[in-house]
Design an enzyme around this catalytic site. Structure first.
Site, PDB file in Angstrom:
ATOM      1  N   LYS A  59      42.348  24.104  30.493  1.00 13.18           N
ATOM      2  CA  LYS A  59      40.905  24.383  29.980  1.00 13.18           C
ATOM      3  C   LYS A  59      40.906  26.003  29.774  1.00 13.18           C
ATOM      4  CE  LYS A  59      38.744  24.446  34.538  1.00 13.18           C
ATOM      5  NZ  LYS A  59      37.424  24.002  35.166  1.00 13.18           N
ATOM      6  N   ARG A 157      27.871  18.983  41.703  1.00 14.57           N
ATOM      7  CA  ARG A 157      28.040  19.528  40.398  1.00 14.57           C
ATOM      8  C   ARG A 157      27.968  18.379  39.563  1.00 14.57           C
ATOM      9  NH1 ARG A 157      32.864  23.572  39.068  1.00 14.57           N
ATOM     10  NH2 ARG A 157      33.955  21.800  39.245  1.00 14.57           N
ATOM     11  N   TYR A 278      31.132  58.506  31.716  1.00 13.06           N
ATOM     12  CA  TYR A 278      29.771  58.420  31.698  1.00 13.06           C
ATOM     13  C   TYR A 278      29.216  58.578  33.266  1.00 13.06           C
ATOM     14  CZ  TYR A 278      29.820  56.051  27.241  1.00 13.06           C
ATOM     15  OH  TYR A 278      29.897  55.971  25.772  1.00 13.06           O
ATOM     16  N   MET A 331      33.787  50.798  27.241  1.00 11.97           N
ATOM     17  CA  MET A 331      34.000  49.782  26.528  1.00 11.97           C
ATOM     18  C   MET A 331      35.389  49.456  25.990  1.00 11.97           C
ATOM     19  SD  MET A 331      31.922  48.395  23.279  1.00 11.97           S
ATOM     20  CE  MET A 331      30.574  48.317  24.219  1.00 11.97           C
TER      21      MET A 331
END
Length: 432
Positions: A59, A157, A278, A331
């Site tokens: 998956k 779940r 940053y 990013m």
């Protein structure tokens, strides 16, 4: 007389290695998946679980490694059963393994029966409403492809409750029920001494014993290593196939699978006292040389790997040595402190290793503040993807050399070509 080079396709002018280098130059990094390592991991898990069947969970695009190449390689090695999350993944897996059994963990929804039948895959049913809808479809169409029943033993779940599972036992005893697997999922399999494991084992053993003639499955990757009592008829490893440690309280028994490299786009110097990145959260304590690499959180290299003046971040391998991240991961870019490397050891265009060469998935997950599963499924969305290996024959069959091409004359033996480069693609459309 030589032909005009301008009329010759570029691929004819370059060696296979040079062609691959030219293709990779268009990308900021390379994600390499070792299919032979995945096969070796599956075989180790299979050997540990004998006589239980060893399936494979593919998956989430085979945990980010590529559902089609991974399923194809494992099937060639002998794996016969695969688990995916949804029908779209089932379609991709079916294209790779035309004759294998495929289970869809996400369950059955009304009006999706035709999709299951078309690609011959089996829903994992975890609700009585799903079971009723599946029954209606099977009676209406005569479909007899089978389904699994998921029984909840503590995860809370998905899955039938134990009481609901008890209620369908008469159906099982009546025969012709179409249930091909009874399964549950462990809550804390990686914790060897967890009392939850024993409770789940007892609950599942009790209910599975009443599903007469139906194979049972409980163990995930870590569950395989809890012992034979947890293995039943089938085990369903996922993350361990891809190199994540299934036994975090001990050494990792699995081989690493993924190697991630990013390109240096610039080398620059900063003076003592200057900040980097940053927010200016990282300050150079000495004259510092930085390598700026073409990788950031958009590529799955999490911002949590950042460094600041009070916290050391992740490390990468530059010219064979570990070098720390400097400042915040952004990013598209990350700054690396390469001050301690010899001059000219790293240059613009060189590749550095973010994952591999001793940096494991689990180490990176620690710096990211998460688990290896999330690391793998997030990596390399914008990188070139290279596969190597995957040609192993099943252990019980002799390897057969491929026949020579009928139209080509014999030639001297050549070194194997480099692995193929998979170009990044857009995600597939959602099922309708």
């Amino acid at each position: 007389m030589a032909s005009d080079p301008k009329t010759i396709p570029q691929a004819d002018l370059l060696s296979a290695e040079a062609n691959q280098a030219a293709a990779l130059a268009a990308f900021g990094g390379v994600l390499t998946i070792d299919l032979d390592a995945i096969i070796a991991n599956w075989r180790k898990l299979e050997k540990t679980a004998v006589p239980a069947e060893c399936a494979a969970v593919v998956k989430a695009n085979a945990y980010g490694c590529g559902i089609e190449p991974v399923a194809r390689a494992l099937n060639k090695a002998g794996c016969r059963t695969f688990f995916v999350a949804n029908l779209e993944e089932a379609r991709a897996a079916r294209a790779a393994v035309p004759t294998s059994t495929i289970y869809v963990l996400g369950g059955y929804f009304q009006n999706t029966g035709e999709h299951y039948a078309k690609i011959d895959c089996r829903p994992v049913i975890g609700d009585l409403n799903e079971l009723a809808e599946w029954d209606v479809f099977c009676r209406r169409t005569g479909w007899s492809g089978g389904a699994a029943v998921h029984i909840d033993t503590g995860m809370n779940r998905l899955g039938l409750t134990l009481q609901e599972a008890q209620a369908i036992i008469p159906r099982i005893n009546a025969g012709d029920h179409g249930i091909t697997l009874a399964m549950s999922h462990l809550v804390a399999a990686e914790q060897l001494n967890s009392t939850v494991n024993a409770r789940q084992l007892a609950a599942f053993r009790g209910i599975a014993s009443e599903f007469a003639g139906v194979p049972a499955s409980l163990a995930n990757s870590s569950g395989v290593f809890l012992g034979a009592s947890f293995q039943f008829d089938m085990v369903r490893p996922g993350a361990a196939l891809y190199g994540v440690n299934p036994t975090p309280e001990a050494d990792n028994p699995m081989l690493p699978v993924v190697d991630l490299k990013a390109r240096i786009v610039q080398i620059r110097n900063v003076e003592r006292g200057e900040t980097v990145g940053y927010g200016g959260t990282w300050t150079a304590r000495r004259p510092t040389r930085l390598a700026i690499i073409a990788s950031g959180y958009a590529d799955g290299y999490f911002r949590a790997a950042s460094a600041n003046d009070g916290t050391r971040g992740a490390e990468v391998i530059v010219a064979g040595k570990r070098c720390p991240v400097a400042g915040r991961v952004s990013m598209d870019l990350t700054a690396i402190d390469i001050t301690d490397l010899p001059p000219n050891a790293a240059r613009r265009g060189h590749m550095v290793t973010l994952l591999g060469e001793g940096i494991t998935v689990d180490e990176l997950a620690h710096h990211f503040g998460t688990i290896g599963y999330e690391v793998l499924t997030s990596l390399g969305r914008r990188f070139a993807r290279v596969y190597k290996g995957g040609n192993a024959e099943p252990l019980d069959q002799p390897a057969v050399a491929p026949p020579p091409a009928a139209t080509e004359p014999p030639v001297a033996e050549q070194p194997p070509p480099p692995p193929p480069v998979e170009q990044p693609t857009n995600p597939p459309p959602l099922p309708t």
